[in-house]
Write a protein that holds these residues in place. Structure first.
Motif, mmCIF file in Angstrom:
data_model
loop_
_atom_site.group_PDB
_atom_site.id
_atom_site.type_symbol
_atom_site.label_atom_id
_atom_site.label_comp_id
_atom_site.label_asym_id
_atom_site.label_seq_id
_atom_site.Cartn_x
_atom_site.Cartn_y
_atom_site.Cartn_z
ATOM 1 N N GLY A 127 98.955 13.492 58.925
ATOM 2 C CA GLY A 127 99.494 12.554 60.008
ATOM 3 C C GLY A 127 99.862 11.304 59.935
ATOM 4 N N TYR A 128 100.539 10.697 61.059
ATOM 5 C CA TYR A 128 100.939 9.032 60.771
ATOM 6 C C TYR A 128 99.638 8.181 60.538
ATOM 7 N N ALA A 129 98.660 8.367 61.167
ATOM 8 C CA ALA A 129 97.379 7.430 60.967
ATOM 9 C C ALA A 129 96.696 7.875 59.822
ATOM 10 N N ALA A 130 96.428 9.161 59.623
ATOM 11 C CA ALA A 130 95.540 9.877 58.516
ATOM 12 C C ALA A 130 96.140 9.281 57.242
ATOM 13 N N ARG A 131 97.527 9.165 57.251
ATOM 14 C CA ARG A 131 98.468 9.032 55.915
ATOM 15 C C ARG A 131 97.793 7.511 55.500
ATOM 16 N N GLU A 132 97.493 6.637 56.263
ATOM 17 C CA GLU A 132 97.104 5.440 55.859
ATOM 18 C C GLU A 132 95.830 5.041 55.119
ATOM 19 N N VAL A 133 95.080 6.242 55.457
ATOM 20 C CA VAL A 133 93.818 6.078 54.542
ATOM 21 C C VAL A 133 93.539 7.487 53.627
ATOM 22 N N LYS A 134 94.474 8.410 53.552
ATOM 23 C CA LYS A 134 94.417 9.343 52.684
ATOM 24 C C LYS A 134 94.889 9.187 51.410
ATOM 25 N N HIS A 135 94.019 9.251 50.270
ATOM 26 C CA HIS A 135 94.258 8.803 48.893
ATOM 27 C C HIS A 135 93.798 9.889 48.168
ATOM 28 N N ASN A 136 94.575 11.027 48.096
ATOM 29 C CA ASN A 136 94.058 12.278 46.976
ATOM 30 C C ASN A 136 95.348 13.042 46.550
ATOM 31 N N ARG A 137 94.940 13.808 45.824
ATOM 32 C CA ARG A 137 96.078 15.037 45.382
ATOM 33 C C ARG A 137 95.765 16.224 45.853
ATOM 34 N N GLN A 138 96.952 17.054 46.310
ATOM 35 C CA GLN A 138 96.321 18.509 46.688
ATOM 36 C C GLN A 138 97.342 19.584 45.832
ATOM 37 N N ALA A 139 96.920 20.615 45.682
ATOM 38 C CA ALA A 139 97.482 21.725 44.844
ATOM 39 C C ALA A 139 98.735 22.029 45.694
ATOM 40 N N ASP A 140 100.044 21.907 44.991
ATOM 41 C CA ASP A 140 101.154 22.332 45.785
ATOM 42 C C ASP A 140 101.207 23.818 46.302
ATOM 43 N N SER A 141 101.254 23.895 47.695
ATOM 44 C CA SER A 141 101.104 25.114 48.247
ATOM 45 C C SER A 141 102.328 26.031 47.970
ATOM 46 N N LEU A 142 103.436 25.572 47.384
ATOM 47 C CA LEU A 142 104.763 26.575 46.941
ATOM 48 C C LEU A 142 104.462 26.963 45.579
ATOM 49 N N ASP A 143 103.269 26.656 44.878
ATOM 50 C CA ASP A 143 103.107 26.835 43.486
ATOM 51 C C ASP A 143 102.547 28.205 43.611
ATOM 52 N N ARG A 144 103.033 29.272 42.849
ATOM 53 C CA ARG A 144 102.510 30.818 42.992
ATOM 54 C C ARG A 144 101.187 31.026 42.519
ATOM 55 N N ASN A 145 100.890 30.292 41.664
ATOM 56 C CA ASN A 145 99.276 30.312 41.239
ATOM 57 C C ASN A 145 98.324 29.895 42.222
ATOM 58 N N THR A 146 98.797 28.717 43.134
ATOM 59 C CA THR A 146 97.954 28.415 44.335
ATOM 60 C C THR A 146 97.574 29.531 45.364
ATOM 61 N N SER A 147 98.464 30.217 45.726
ATOM 62 C CA SER A 147 98.299 31.321 46.704
ATOM 63 C C SER A 147 97.504 32.151 46.331
ATOM 64 N N ALA A 148 97.445 32.729 44.874
ATOM 65 C CA ALA A 148 96.635 33.781 44.263
ATOM 66 C C ALA A 148 94.965 33.054 44.418
ATOM 67 N N LEU A 149 94.942 31.793 44.372
ATOM 68 C CA LEU A 149 93.527 30.971 44.214
ATOM 69 C C LEU A 149 92.937 30.707 45.621
ATOM 70 N N ARG A 150 94.080 30.767 46.526
ATOM 71 C CA ARG A 150 93.644 30.508 47.967
ATOM 72 C C ARG A 150 92.932 31.811 48.300
ATOM 73 N N ASP A 151 93.688 32.912 47.965
ATOM 74 C CA ASP A 151 93.133 34.165 48.621
ATOM 75 C C ASP A 151 91.884 34.537 47.855
ATOM 76 N N LEU A 152 91.722 34.058 46.810
ATOM 77 C CA LEU A 152 90.333 34.457 46.092
ATOM 78 C C LEU A 152 89.191 33.584 46.791
ATOM 79 N N ALA A 153 89.367 32.174 46.915
ATOM 80 C CA ALA A 153 88.500 31.499 47.776
ATOM 81 C C ALA A 153 88.274 31.920 49.083
ATOM 82 N N ALA A 154 89.475 32.414 49.849
ATOM 83 C CA ALA A 154 89.317 32.872 51.178
ATOM 84 C C ALA A 154 88.482 33.932 51.310
ATOM 85 N N GLU A 155 88.529 34.908 50.518
ATOM 86 C CA GLU A 155 88.008 36.291 50.326
ATOM 87 C C GLU A 155 86.468 36.040 50.167
#
Ligand code: NI
Length: 220
Positions: free
Chosen positions: A34-62
């Protein structure tokens, strides 16, 4: 209530996840803040559109959803899509409170599943604000901290190595933290009693209370 859960993923699953994440594209985490968290957030996140990401998400969620302690502590109805975050030296996420709704799902419970060995990086503690002061948490790879989504929290700056984690939120059947804790305590005591004396009259009474409180409070 905060609860640390060991071995949500075993060592093989952790290394599998870590090596699979090497081939995933990571993007600037500010894109999903969000607009305020953006000022303090410095990290990287796996691209949610990357097909590999969704398989890994499913594994972790399971693995998370099948964990008995998590089920008892969080009473999850649904998980939001899991985010894989990466902090390299100099990266941090300042104080913030998580959004109430994530992908249209009410976030009641937050969790961080650690994927890097604590000895492989410095800093990177999850610091949760409590009425008794700050609580700095850094767990073994494969272990997870579960805490109320209502808390202010931050991720301390990483000064060496790389901190990989899976973070996410659960919509709970029980909206209020105090009620979740009460049910957790009651069920924990009930299980211990059963282990000690089997299906006794006291066990049946506790079971009745636990089931009927859940019936009274659950928002399904
Ligand atoms: Ni957060």
């Amino acid at each position: 209530m905060r609860i640390a859960i060991a071995n949500v993923l075993n060592a093989d699953e952790v290394s599998q996840l870590r090596s699979s994440l090497e081939s995933v594209r990571f993007l600037d985490g500010r894109a999903t803040a969000g607009y305020a968290a953006r000022e303090v957030k410095h990290n990287r996140q796996a691209d949610s559109l990357d097909r590999n990401t969704s398989a890994l998400r499913d594994l972790a969620a399971e693995r998370i959803l099948s964990n008995e302690l998590f089920r008892l502590a969080a009473r999850p109805k649904q998980l939001t899509p899991i985010t894989f975050s990466k902090y390299e030296p100099g990266m941090r996420y300042g104080n913030h409170v998580d959004d109430a709704l994530m992908s249209g799902i009410r976030a009641d419970v937050s969790f961080t599943l650690f994927l890097s060995e604590p000895s492989s990086y410095d800093g990177g503690e999850l610091v949760i604000d409590t009425t008794a002061g700050e609580d700095a948490i850094k767990l073994e790879a494969g272990s997870m901290i579960v805490y109320p989504a209502t808390s202010l929290h931050r991720v301390a700056e990483v000064t060496r190595g790389e901190r990989l984690a899976a973070v996410g939120w659960a919509r709970s059947l029980i909206r209020e933290e105090a009620k979740r804790e009460l049910l957790f305590d009651l069920d924990t005591a009930r299980k211990r009693l059963f282990a000690r004396e089997g299906k006794s009259e006291d066990y049946d009474l506790l079971s009745k209370s636990s089931a009927n409180l859940l019936r009274m409070w659950a928002e399904d």
